[in-house]
Design a protein around this motif. Structure first.
Motif, mmCIF file in Angstrom:
data_model
loop_
_atom_site.group_PDB
_atom_site.id
_atom_site.type_symbol
_atom_site.label_atom_id
_atom_site.label_comp_id
_atom_site.label_asym_id
_atom_site.label_seq_id
_atom_site.Cartn_x
_atom_site.Cartn_y
_atom_site.Cartn_z
ATOM 1 N N GLU A 21 -8.938 -18.711 -11.282
ATOM 2 C CA GLU A 21 -8.362 -17.370 -11.107
ATOM 3 C C GLU A 21 -9.370 -16.416 -10.466
ATOM 4 O OE1 GLU A 21 -5.220 -16.184 -11.572
ATOM 5 O OE2 GLU A 21 -4.664 -18.265 -11.949
ATOM 6 N N GLN A 22 -10.649 -16.552 -10.813
ATOM 7 C CA GLN A 22 -11.676 -15.712 -10.187
ATOM 8 C C GLN A 22 -11.779 -15.997 -8.696
ATOM 9 O OE1 GLN A 22 -15.151 -16.602 -12.512
ATOM 10 N NE2 GLN A 22 -14.762 -14.935 -13.968
ATOM 11 N N VAL A 23 -11.646 -17.265 -8.309
ATOM 12 C CA VAL A 23 -11.677 -17.616 -6.890
ATOM 13 C C VAL A 23 -10.480 -16.980 -6.182
ATOM 14 C CG1 VAL A 23 -11.398 -19.528 -5.248
ATOM 15 C CG2 VAL A 23 -13.001 -19.744 -7.153
ATOM 16 N N GLU A 24 -9.306 -17.055 -6.789
ATOM 17 C CA GLU A 24 -8.108 -16.466 -6.170
ATOM 18 C C GLU A 24 -8.225 -14.951 -6.064
ATOM 19 O OE1 GLU A 24 -4.464 -17.922 -7.872
ATOM 20 O OE2 GLU A 24 -5.132 -20.004 -7.707
ATOM 21 N N ARG A 25 -8.794 -14.317 -7.080
ATOM 22 C CA ARG A 25 -8.998 -12.867 -7.022
ATOM 23 C C ARG A 25 -10.001 -12.506 -5.934
ATOM 24 N NH1 ARG A 25 -12.912 -10.072 -8.269
ATOM 25 N NH2 ARG A 25 -13.864 -11.570 -9.667
ATOM 26 N N ALA A 26 -11.074 -13.284 -5.840
ATOM 27 C CA ALA A 26 -12.078 -13.033 -4.807
ATOM 28 C C ALA A 26 -11.472 -13.226 -3.416
ATOM 29 C CB ALA A 26 -13.286 -13.953 -5.008
ATOM 30 N N TRP A 27 -10.596 -14.213 -3.277
ATOM 31 C CA TRP A 27 -9.927 -14.426 -1.989
ATOM 32 C C TRP A 27 -9.026 -13.241 -1.664
ATOM 33 C CZ3 TRP A 27 -10.514 -16.442 2.384
ATOM 34 C CH2 TRP A 27 -9.458 -16.482 3.286
ATOM 35 N N ALA A 28 -8.332 -12.724 -2.653
ATOM 36 C CA ALA A 28 -7.472 -11.557 -2.431
ATOM 37 C C ALA A 28 -8.306 -10.367 -1.966
ATOM 38 C CB ALA A 28 -6.702 -11.217 -3.707
ATOM 39 N N ASP A 29 -9.512 -10.229 -2.506
ATOM 40 C CA ASP A 29 -10.407 -9.150 -2.064
ATOM 41 C C ASP A 29 -10.807 -9.334 -0.603
ATOM 42 O OD1 ASP A 29 -10.265 -8.061 -4.598
ATOM 43 O OD2 ASP A 29 -12.240 -8.797 -5.232
ATOM 44 N N VAL A 30 -11.078 -10.580 -0.204
ATOM 45 C CA VAL A 30 -11.417 -10.862 1.196
ATOM 46 C C VAL A 30 -10.248 -10.478 2.094
ATOM 47 C CG1 VAL A 30 -11.857 -12.723 2.866
ATOM 48 C CG2 VAL A 30 -13.087 -12.690 0.691
ATOM 49 N N GLU A 31 -9.051 -10.911 1.729
ATOM 50 C CA GLU A 31 -7.869 -10.594 2.537
ATOM 51 C C GLU A 31 -7.633 -9.086 2.621
ATOM 52 O OE1 GLU A 31 -4.683 -14.143 2.395
ATOM 53 O OE2 GLU A 31 -4.920 -13.061 0.517
ATOM 54 N N THR A 32 -7.861 -8.390 1.526
ATOM 55 C CA THR A 32 -7.682 -6.940 1.513
ATOM 56 C C THR A 32 -8.617 -6.262 2.509
ATOM 57 O OG1 THR A 32 -6.987 -6.960 -0.795
ATOM 58 C CG2 THR A 32 -7.829 -4.880 0.050
ATOM 59 N N GLN A 33 -9.862 -6.698 2.546
ATOM 60 C CA GLN A 33 -10.818 -6.085 3.466
ATOM 61 C C GLN A 33 -10.499 -6.422 4.916
ATOM 62 O OE1 GLN A 33 -12.664 -3.693 2.451
ATOM 63 N NE2 GLN A 33 -12.034 -4.130 0.361
ATOM 64 N N TYR A 34 -10.056 -7.655 5.171
ATOM 65 C CA TYR A 34 -9.652 -7.997 6.541
ATOM 66 C C TYR A 34 -8.421 -7.197 6.962
ATOM 67 C CZ TYR A 34 -12.895 -11.838 7.373
ATOM 68 O OH TYR A 34 -14.025 -12.589 7.606
ATOM 69 N N GLN A 35 -7.492 -6.974 6.041
ATOM 70 C CA GLN A 35 -6.323 -6.168 6.361
ATOM 71 C C GLN A 35 -6.725 -4.727 6.632
ATOM 72 O OE1 GLN A 35 -3.040 -7.175 6.834
ATOM 73 N NE2 GLN A 35 -2.991 -5.132 7.701
ATOM 74 N N ARG A 36 -7.684 -4.238 5.864
ATOM 75 C CA ARG A 36 -8.193 -2.878 6.087
ATOM 76 C C ARG A 36 -8.749 -2.753 7.499
ATOM 77 N NH1 ARG A 36 -10.950 1.342 2.873
ATOM 78 N NH2 ARG A 36 -12.730 2.066 4.067
ATOM 79 N N ARG A 37 -9.522 -3.764 7.931
ATOM 80 C CA ARG A 37 -10.069 -3.731 9.284
ATOM 81 C C ARG A 37 -8.942 -3.784 10.318
ATOM 82 N NH1 ARG A 37 -14.183 -8.170 11.480
ATOM 83 N NH2 ARG A 37 -12.388 -9.495 11.160
ATOM 84 N N ALA A 38 -7.957 -4.629 10.118
ATOM 85 C CA ALA A 38 -6.839 -4.727 11.065
ATOM 86 C C ALA A 38 -6.108 -3.395 11.179
ATOM 87 C CB ALA A 38 -5.879 -5.836 10.641
ATOM 88 N N ASP A 39 -5.965 -2.695 10.062
ATOM 89 C CA ASP A 39 -5.315 -1.380 10.098
ATOM 90 C C ASP A 39 -6.142 -0.377 10.901
ATOM 91 O OD1 ASP A 39 -3.315 -2.470 8.541
ATOM 92 O OD2 ASP A 39 -4.030 -1.571 6.673
ATOM 93 N N PHE A 40 -7.462 -0.400 10.706
ATOM 94 C CA PHE A 40 -8.327 0.505 11.473
ATOM 95 C C PHE A 40 -8.299 0.165 12.956
ATOM 96 C CE2 PHE A 40 -10.947 1.295 7.461
ATOM 97 C CZ PHE A 40 -10.320 2.496 7.223
ATOM 98 N N VAL A 41 -8.249 -1.120 13.269
ATOM 99 C CA VAL A 41 -8.181 -1.531 14.671
ATOM 100 C C VAL A 41 -6.907 -0.980 15.304
ATOM 101 C CG1 VAL A 41 -7.874 -3.523 16.200
ATOM 102 C CG2 VAL A 41 -9.639 -3.574 14.431
ATOM 103 N N GLN A 42 -5.814 -1.064 14.574
ATOM 104 C CA GLN A 42 -4.547 -0.546 15.096
ATOM 105 C C GLN A 42 -4.646 0.955 15.351
ATOM 106 O OE1 GLN A 42 -1.184 -1.430 12.610
ATOM 107 N NE2 GLN A 42 0.279 -0.577 14.041
#
Length: 199
Positions: free
Chosen positions: A35-56
């Protein structure tokens, strides 16, 4: 005679009970680490999505410059599209090839966006745009958050993978269906210093 058989039976029951408790403890700890790995992965995805939003947002601001290099802008738009189209869920984290495709798409977006920011320095009106300057600062902060999220993910994966590979937890991991997970790795060529030219 009877007491020897009862003692042997008691010892067997105690050993089975002890093994069962140890197995349950190992199982529960593996589930928590998974579960910690899945939560950490969700954090990675969140930050990449944040960058994609800023790029847009940055693309929208840059498109306001009529004479801006359309090829550079198009590269960023296409890279963002590719990066946001590749999705990995927690079940795919044990597939290094899937993680590599995701990482390559994100690296391409980061690279093309970096070129966009570099080229934008040639446009004084864009550099004077307060919104664009704020976006640049936010993107820099987001890149730092991405690096932290990837580091935290790799640490969670290392902890889980270590447990999955050690005896006797590896027996429980096989029973529980908990497999080793893939980690983020540096891009090919990252070990080489970049070439800097002053033209």
């Amino acid at each position: 005679m009877r007491s020897t058989g009862a003692i042997a039976l008691l010892v067997i029951v105690l050993l089975v009970g002890f093994a069962g408790c140890a197995g349950c403890s190992s199982y529960n700890s593996l589930v928590q680490q998974d579960e910690q790995v899945e939560r950490a992965w969700a954090d990675v995805e969140t930050q990449y999505q944040r960058r994609a939003d800023f790029v847009q947002q940055a693309v929208a601001v840059v498109q306001g410059q009529a004479d801006f290099e359309s090829e550079t802008l198009q590269d960023v738009i296409e890279a963002r599209s590719r990066a946001t189209s590749i999705q990995i869920n927690a079940d795919d984290l044990d597939d290094p090839a899937a993680l590599q495709r995701y990482q390559e798409a994100q690296a391409a977006l980061g690279s093309s966006f970096g070129r966009l920011l570099a080229v934008s320095e040639q446009y004084p009106t864009l550099q004077a745009n307060e919104g664009f300057l704020r976006l640049q600062d936010q993107v820099e902060g987001t890149e730092n958050r991405i690096a932290t999220a990837r580091r935290d993910y790799n640490q969670a994966v290392a902890d889980l993978n270590g447990r999955v590979r050690t005896f006797p937890t590896n027996l429980v991991a096989g029973f529980a269906g908990v497999d080793r997970r893939a980690t983020f790795e540096a891009q090919a060529g990252a070990e080489e210093a970049p070439t800097i030219t002053f033209d």
